[in-house]
Design a protein around this motif. Structure first.
Motif, PDB file in Angstrom:
ATOM      1  N   ARG A 136      -5.254   8.531   4.092  1.00 22.12           N
ATOM      2  CA  ARG A 136      -6.483   8.627   3.052  1.00 22.12           C
ATOM      3  C   ARG A 136      -7.912   8.195   3.566  1.00 22.12           C
ATOM      4  O   ARG A 136      -7.415   8.273   5.801  1.00 22.12           O
ATOM      5  CB  ARG A 136      -6.476   7.021   1.637  1.00 22.12           C
ATOM      6  CG  ARG A 136      -5.236   7.000   1.619  1.00 22.12           C
ATOM      7  CD  ARG A 136      -5.942   6.190   0.714  1.00 22.12           C
ATOM      8  NE  ARG A 136      -5.257   4.234   1.648  1.00 22.12           N
ATOM      9  CZ  ARG A 136      -5.322   2.983   1.350  1.00 22.12           C
ATOM     10  NH1 ARG A 136      -5.370   2.670   0.511  1.00 22.12           N
ATOM     11  NH2 ARG A 136      -5.690   2.572   2.271  1.00 22.12           N
ATOM     12  N   MET A 151       0.887  -1.017   0.382  1.00 24.52           N
ATOM     13  CA  MET A 151       0.112   0.300  -0.238  1.00 24.52           C
ATOM     14  C   MET A 151       1.059   1.045  -0.298  1.00 24.52           C
ATOM     15  O   MET A 151       1.426   1.259   1.096  1.00 24.52           O
ATOM     16  CB  MET A 151      -0.876  -0.131   0.782  1.00 24.52           C
ATOM     17  CG  MET A 151      -1.448   1.522   1.191  1.00 24.52           C
ATOM     18  SD  MET A 151      -3.454   0.600   0.476  1.00 24.52           S
ATOM     19  CE  MET A 151      -3.640  -0.216   1.351  1.00 24.52           C
ATOM     20  N   ALA A 152       0.861   1.835  -1.285  1.00 28.43           N
ATOM     21  CA  ALA A 152       1.924   2.824  -1.847  1.00 28.43           C
ATOM     22  C   ALA A 152       1.100   4.495  -0.277  1.00 28.43           C
ATOM     23  O   ALA A 152       1.690   5.029   0.193  1.00 28.43           O
ATOM     24  CB  ALA A 152       2.023   3.696  -1.990  1.00 28.43           C
ATOM     25  N   LEU A 175      -3.032   0.715  -8.654  1.00 27.16           N
ATOM     26  CA  LEU A 175      -1.920   0.441  -8.209  1.00 27.16           C
ATOM     27  C   LEU A 175      -1.238   0.944  -7.176  1.00 27.16           C
ATOM     28  O   LEU A 175      -0.349   1.163  -6.245  1.00 27.16           O
ATOM     29  CB  LEU A 175      -1.279   0.716  -9.238  1.00 27.16           C
ATOM     30  CG  LEU A 175      -0.704   0.244  -9.928  1.00 27.16           C
ATOM     31  CD1 LEU A 175      -0.171  -0.082 -11.332  1.00 27.16           C
ATOM     32  CD2 LEU A 175      -0.612  -1.420 -10.095  1.00 27.16           C
ATOM     33  N   ASN A 196      -7.663  -6.093   3.822  1.00 29.04           N
ATOM     34  CA  ASN A 196      -7.487  -6.071   2.630  1.00 29.04           C
ATOM     35  C   ASN A 196      -6.953  -4.411   1.875  1.00 29.04           C
ATOM     36  O   ASN A 196      -6.135  -4.222   0.296  1.00 29.04           O
ATOM     37  CB  ASN A 196      -8.603  -6.262   1.755  1.00 29.04           C
ATOM     38  CG  ASN A 196      -8.355  -8.021   1.676  1.00 29.04           C
ATOM     39  OD1 ASN A 196      -7.957  -8.696   0.660  1.00 29.04           O
ATOM     40  ND2 ASN A 196      -9.485  -8.660   1.815  1.00 29.04           N
ATOM     41  N   VAL A 197      -7.867  -3.332   2.157  1.00 31.88           N
ATOM     42  CA  VAL A 197      -6.687  -2.232   1.806  1.00 31.88           C
ATOM     43  C   VAL A 197      -6.680  -0.896   3.139  1.00 31.88           C
ATOM     44  O   VAL A 197      -5.931  -0.194   2.760  1.00 31.88           O
ATOM     45  CB  VAL A 197      -8.814  -1.404   1.750  1.00 31.88           C
ATOM     46  CG1 VAL A 197      -8.845   0.279   0.987  1.00 31.88           C
ATOM     47  CG2 VAL A 197      -9.477  -2.140   0.535  1.00 31.88           C
ATOM     48  N   VAL A 200      -4.807   0.179  -3.299  1.00 33.91           N
ATOM     49  CA  VAL A 200      -4.721  -1.771  -3.434  1.00 33.91           C
ATOM     50  C   VAL A 200      -3.751  -2.985  -3.591  1.00 33.91           C
ATOM     51  O   VAL A 200      -2.965  -3.307  -2.379  1.00 33.91           O
ATOM     52  CB  VAL A 200      -5.721  -1.904  -4.405  1.00 33.91           C
ATOM     53  CG1 VAL A 200      -6.121  -3.675  -4.092  1.00 33.91           C
ATOM     54  CG2 VAL A 200      -6.818  -0.825  -4.382  1.00 33.91           C
ATOM     55  N   ILE A 201      -2.438  -2.441  -4.182  1.00 32.18           N
ATOM     56  CA  ILE A 201      -1.435  -2.967  -4.452  1.00 32.18           C
ATOM     57  C   ILE A 201      -0.517  -2.719  -4.141  1.00 32.18           C
ATOM     58  O   ILE A 201      -0.148  -1.444  -4.710  1.00 32.18           O
ATOM     59  CB  ILE A 201      -1.458  -3.948  -6.103  1.00 32.18           C
ATOM     60  CG1 ILE A 201      -2.351  -4.078  -6.823  1.00 32.18           C
ATOM     61  CG2 ILE A 201      -0.280  -4.193  -6.358  1.00 32.18           C
ATOM     62  CD1 ILE A 201      -2.496  -4.414  -7.708  1.00 32.18           C
ATOM     63  N   SER A 202       0.828  -2.978  -3.013  1.00 29.42           N
ATOM     64  CA  SER A 202       1.837  -3.152  -3.051  1.00 29.42           C
ATOM     65  C   SER A 202       2.702  -3.161  -3.662  1.00 29.42           C
ATOM     66  O   SER A 202       2.234  -4.255  -4.214  1.00 29.42           O
ATOM     67  CB  SER A 202       2.117  -2.596  -1.623  1.00 29.42           C
ATOM     68  OG  SER A 202       3.162  -3.914  -0.982  1.00 29.42           O
TER      69      SER A 202
END
Lengths: 165, 165
Positions: free
Chosen positions: A6, A1-2, B26, A28-29, B29-31
């Motif tokens: 948020r 998770m970049a 990206l 997941n988030v 959600v996806i690290s």
């Protein structure tokens, strides 16, 4: 998770689906050490719905209206407390709550917009069988009308679903 | 992000909205160091749509059908390549692609189910103005029919939107 910091709005209600959506979202988030803000949002039914359910606006005395109001406050508190308990392990995540009267379809979209959230998360139906019959699917409405990204989490059916959960 | 090793299906098409959905996914959600698998999925229009667009099934010669097929292959490749370029920085994430002919509404739901994905991500309309007119909103359909969680990412309108993006 970049991303961090948020604002994530999670619409909760009395149903299992919304608790499942919350659990899924926490897995997941939202990472537990993120600086995200999780806003739990619950729409208490508008008074008009109490009355419309009987088809007669004049059917309830002020006493009955008052006890319905008290009942809906109790339900709201119970739902919010349960959701907050599920978030206990979140270290740095700020957890906030919004409870308001209103049609959940409009209320959720309005809160999402007002608070400029980055993501709206909700169960796939929402708001119980009775209210759904009146109001239609809340998640459909929000998916179409909210201006932010919308994540609709479905509770897998016991016999299969997506396997992992 | 607590979870790892998830399968995330991202429906891509020619539109800006789907590229925005990919970028958002990206970021949010996806690290980049996760062990997730990202599956990029593109539905080429079924041949029936080429013909239905003219209202006359017999209107195209085999030559024309062939060049339409070649055109849709080119578009598919172009879309998939663009999406893959956006994923270049993902170190450990496996990126896979699925390209099939079909009504995108059904195709996406079927792929999601067949591959038992943990999450389906898509733009809020999808599949271009012309196809949308025929097929209705792909995201609405998938939000209602896919069995897994569905994330619908909306591209903010230039004049406002949700601020951050």
């Amino acid at each position: 998770m970049a991303e961090n910091g948020r604002k994530i709005l999670l619409a909760v209600d009395e149903g299992d689906e919304s608790m499942y959506a919350l659990t899924w979202c926490l897995k997941n988030v939202i990472s537990e050490n993120s600086k995200d803000t999780l806003i739990l949002c619950y729409a208490k039914p508008p008074r008009a719905v109490h009355t419309a359910m009987e088809g007669t606006v004049w059917a309830f005395s002020p006493d009955v209206m008052e006890s319905l109001e008290r009942y809906s406050n109790d339900v709201a508190q119970c739902v919010i407390e349960k959701a907050k308990r599920a978030c206990k392990h979140l270290n740095d995540v700020k957890v906030e709550t919004v409870v308001e009267h209103g049609d959940p379809r409009d209320m959720i979209c309005e809160v999402a917009e007002k608070l400029k959230v980055d993501l709206l998360v909700m169960g796939s139906h929402g708001y119980g069988l009775i209210k759904r019959a009146f109001l239609g699917s809340v998640s459909n409405h929000c998916a179409q009308n909210a201006k932010c990204p919308v994540l609709i989490v479905k509770k897998p059916k016991p016999k299969g679903g997506n396997g992992k959960h």
